[in-house]
Every structure is written in C-alpha cells, then in structure tokens.
Design an enzyme around this catalytic site. Structure first.
Site, PDB file in Angstrom:
ATOM      1  N   CYS A  82      -0.202   3.455   3.441  1.00  0.00           N
ATOM      2  CA  CYS A  82       1.164   2.677   4.281  1.00  0.00           C
ATOM      3  C   CYS A  82       1.990   4.019   4.217  1.00  0.00           C
ATOM      4  CB  CYS A  82       0.837   1.008   3.893  1.00  0.00           C
ATOM      5  SG  CYS A  82      -0.773   0.568   4.900  1.00  0.00           S
TER       6      CYS A  82
ATOM      7  N   HIS B 244      -6.868   2.807   0.121  1.00  0.00           N
ATOM      8  CA  HIS B 244      -6.203   3.500   1.768  1.00  0.00           C
ATOM      9  C   HIS B 244      -7.084   4.740   1.697  1.00  0.00           C
ATOM     10  CE1 HIS B 244      -3.314   3.695   5.119  1.00  0.00           C
ATOM     11  NE2 HIS B 244      -3.467   4.841   5.027  1.00  0.00           N
TER      12      HIS B 244
ATOM     13  N   HIS C  99      -3.927   1.007   7.962  1.00  0.00           N
ATOM     14  CA  HIS C  99      -4.130   0.350   6.609  1.00  0.00           C
ATOM     15  C   HIS C  99      -6.019   0.504   7.112  1.00  0.00           C
ATOM     16  CE1 HIS C  99      -4.372   0.022   3.305  1.00  0.00           C
ATOM     17  NE2 HIS C  99      -5.891  -0.967   3.072  1.00  0.00           N
TER      18      HIS C  99
ATOM     19  N   CYS D  49       0.700  -1.506   0.292  1.00  0.00           N
ATOM     20  CA  CYS D  49      -0.139   0.613  -0.157  1.00  0.00           C
ATOM     21  C   CYS D  49       0.521   0.964  -0.340  1.00  0.00           C
ATOM     22  CB  CYS D  49      -0.652  -0.237   1.159  1.00  0.00           C
ATOM     23  SG  CYS D  49      -1.985   1.106   0.868  1.00  0.00           S
TER      24      CYS D  49
ATOM     25  N   HIS E 271      -8.094   7.725   2.495  1.00  0.00           N
ATOM     26  CA  HIS E 271      -7.905   9.047   2.726  1.00  0.00           C
ATOM     27  C   HIS E 271      -8.737  10.369   2.396  1.00  0.00           C
ATOM     28  CE1 HIS E 271      -7.630   8.181  -1.132  1.00  0.00           C
ATOM     29  NE2 HIS E 271      -7.622   9.004  -1.516  1.00  0.00           N
TER      30      HIS E 271
ATOM     31  N   ASP F 188      -1.571  15.925  -2.745  1.00  0.00           N
ATOM     32  CA  ASP F 188      -1.869  14.818  -3.475  1.00  0.00           C
ATOM     33  C   ASP F 188      -0.506  15.394  -4.604  1.00  0.00           C
ATOM     34  OD1 ASP F 188      -4.670  13.768  -4.228  1.00  0.00           O
ATOM     35  OD2 ASP F 188      -2.481  13.737  -5.609  1.00  0.00           O
TER      36      ASP F 188
ATOM     37  N   ASN G 223     -13.387   9.415  -1.155  1.00  0.00           N
ATOM     38  CA  ASN G 223     -13.980   8.226  -2.583  1.00  0.00           C
ATOM     39  C   ASN G 223     -13.543   6.763  -1.766  1.00  0.00           C
ATOM     40  OD1 ASN G 223     -14.443  10.258  -4.425  1.00  0.00           O
ATOM     41  ND2 ASN G 223     -11.670   9.985  -5.077  1.00  0.00           N
TER      42      ASN G 223
ATOM     43  N   HIS H 120      -9.658  14.017   0.414  1.00  0.00           N
ATOM     44  CA  HIS H 120      -8.884  15.129   0.185  1.00  0.00           C
ATOM     45  C   HIS H 120      -9.324  16.357   0.557  1.00  0.00           C
ATOM     46  CE1 HIS H 120      -7.977  13.148  -3.882  1.00  0.00           C
ATOM     47  NE2 HIS H 120      -9.169  11.434  -3.310  1.00  0.00           N
TER      48      HIS H 120
END
Ligand code: DGP
Length: 115
Positions: free
Chosen positions: A8, A97, A47, A5, A99, A31, A86, A101
């Site tokens: 991770c 994993h 994770h 990942c 996240h 990003d 998402n 935004h």
C-alpha cells in the site's frame, strides 16, 4: 490504504520504489530480490489480499494493461515472460497485498515450482 501494508505504501508513494509503470489504479516496480533479469511486481493501489479478494474488473483490466506495458518497455514481449501470483500459505505468499510477479529476460525453464 492499509497502514501496516508495505505494498500500500509503495503503490501510493508513501515509500518510494523503482517504478517502471503507473496509472490511476495500479503501479509496477522492480522486486527487491529479483529472480530474473526482469522481475517486476504489478500492484493495485487499493488493498486486496489476493487475486480472489473481490478485485473489481476495472482493476483486473488495469493489471493486464500494466503487464502489457511492462513487457514491452522491458523488451521481453517477443522473447517471453511468466506471470505468477502467490495466494495464501501453500503458495508462500509473504506480502499480503495482491501482486503479480512479471518475470523474464532469460529462459525460465519448464518447472513452475521452485521445489
Ligand atoms: P510473495 O509474497 O511470496 O509473492 O513475494 C513477495 C515479493 O515482494 C518478494 O519477491 C520480495 C518482494 N518485496 C517484498 N518487500 C518489498 C519491498 O519493500 N520492495 C520491493 N521492491 N520488493 C519487495
């Protein structure tokens, strides 16, 4: 940590990134494909696949604190910002994993959807 990942690895400094915030449970980094002047990803160090993958309350609270810290340090707490996560194929989640935004620094428009 999940060995295959990428988030991770970034969140645990196996691979370095452009970090803007970090504490014991989460980190935030820019990003690599920014969609706005500020485009930061808030990521737990443990994770979890998505926001509904049994994330502990303590970690959710740490993610909320990270948003607060990031929008202040980026100077977008007053002008406004958007937080998106998402989850799964219909949302086109690419990195599996969790996240968040954090987007801002320009007018983001009224639409939540790209298409
Ligand atoms: P999504 O899974 O669709 O919510 O989007 C994943 C986002 O993660 C996408 O905007 C690009 C970003 N991203 C993917 N890999 C990396 C990486 O290795 N480093 C950084 N900084 N961002 C990444």
């Amino acid at each position: 940590m999940k060995d295959d990942c990428i988030f991770c690895k970034i969140a645990n400094h196996v691979i370095e990134s452009d970090y803007v915030y970090e504490d014991d449970l989460v980190c935030a980094f820019r990003d690599m494909n920014p969609a706005a002047p500020t485009h930061v990803l808030v990521v737990p160090k443990e994770h979890y696949a998505t926001i509904v993958d049994g994330v502990p309350q303590e970690t959710l609270a740490a993610m909320a604190k990270a948003i607060d810290e990031v929008v202040k340090s980026e100077g977008i707490d007053e002008s406004g910002f958007r937080v998106i996560t998402n989850a799964g194929p219909d949302a086109d989640q690419v990195v599996k994993h969790l996240h968040l935004h954090v987007l801002g620094g320009r007018f983001l428009g009224e639409s939540l959807l790209a298409e």
